[in-house]
Write a protein that holds these residues in place. Structure first.
Motif, PDB file in Angstrom:
ATOM      1  N   ARG A   1      -6.190  12.889   2.102  1.00  0.00           N
ATOM      2  CA  ARG A   1      -5.074  12.026   2.483  1.00  0.00           C
ATOM      3  C   ARG A   1      -4.879  12.058   3.995  1.00  0.00           C
ATOM      4  O   ARG A   1      -4.682  11.022   4.641  1.00  0.00           O
ATOM      5  N   SER A   2      -4.968  13.233   4.585  1.00  0.00           N
ATOM      6  CA  SER A   2      -4.825  13.387   6.027  1.00  0.00           C
ATOM      7  C   SER A   2      -5.965  12.679   6.771  1.00  0.00           C
ATOM      8  O   SER A   2      -5.738  11.993   7.773  1.00  0.00           O
TER       9      SER A   2
ATOM     10  N   GLN B   1       0.838  -1.199   0.000  1.00  0.00           N
ATOM     11  CA  GLN B   1       0.000   0.000   0.000  1.00  0.00           C
ATOM     12  C   GLN B   1       0.879   1.259   0.000  1.00  0.00           C
ATOM     13  O   GLN B   1       0.596   2.219  -0.717  1.00  0.00           O
ATOM     14  N   ALA B   2       1.941   1.248   0.785  1.00  0.00           N
ATOM     15  CA  ALA B   2       2.846   2.404   0.838  1.00  0.00           C
ATOM     16  C   ALA B   2       3.462   2.677  -0.528  1.00  0.00           C
ATOM     17  O   ALA B   2       3.562   3.833  -0.960  1.00  0.00           O
TER      18      ALA B   2
ATOM     19  N   GLY C   1       1.377   6.906  -6.625  1.00  0.00           N
ATOM     20  CA  GLY C   1       0.125   7.536  -7.028  1.00  0.00           C
ATOM     21  C   GLY C   1      -0.930   6.548  -7.485  1.00  0.00           C
ATOM     22  O   GLY C   1      -2.032   6.930  -7.859  1.00  0.00           O
ATOM     23  N   ASP C   2      -0.603   5.242  -7.456  1.00  0.00           N
ATOM     24  CA  ASP C   2      -1.591   4.229  -7.830  1.00  0.00           C
ATOM     25  C   ASP C   2      -2.721   4.149  -6.807  1.00  0.00           C
ATOM     26  O   ASP C   2      -3.843   3.780  -7.130  1.00  0.00           O
ATOM     27  N   ILE C   3      -2.417   4.457  -5.560  1.00  0.00           N
ATOM     28  CA  ILE C   3      -3.420   4.481  -4.494  1.00  0.00           C
ATOM     29  C   ILE C   3      -3.551   5.919  -4.020  1.00  0.00           C
ATOM     30  O   ILE C   3      -2.571   6.539  -3.619  1.00  0.00           O
TER      31      ILE C   3
END
Length: 103
Positions: A59-60, A41-42, A48-50
């Motif tokens: 995002r926050s 995931q990271a 930018g895929d996730i």
């Protein structure tokens, strides 16, 4: 028996919403598997895929929600699995009020 259009519409809406519901799984994963998922995931976030379309605020928020869930699950004598039904309800309510569509 005469069925109103509204009644039919409500039935169709209910069937469609049942198909699109968020349903958390019941299988557990090991620490190793979780670590692998987090690494993957990271990498996806970094490329930018996730979350590539996330705003900084989104995002926050996603990170804060993850942190809170992790703290709750890590609390002594808490078995988050016992609250799966309530978590499904909260996630589905959020999905419905935002109008989000996903597979």
């Amino acid at each position: 028996m005469k069925i109103s259009k509204r009644y039919l519409r409500d039935i169709i809406k209910e069937v469609i919403s049942e198909q699109d519901k968020v349903k958390l799984g019941t299988k557990g994963i090991t620490k190793t598997a979780q670590a692998g998922e987090l690494r993957s995931q990271a990498k996806g976030v970094q490329t930018g895929d996730i979350g590539g379309d996330f705003t900084n605020i989104e995002r926050s928020l996603v990170q804060q929600i993850s942190d809170v869930i992790t703290k709750i699950a890590s609390a002594p004598d808490v078995d988050l699995g016992k609250y799966r039904s309530q978590l499904n309800t909260v996630l589905n309510r959020l999905k419905n009020i935002t109008g989000a569509e996903f597979d």
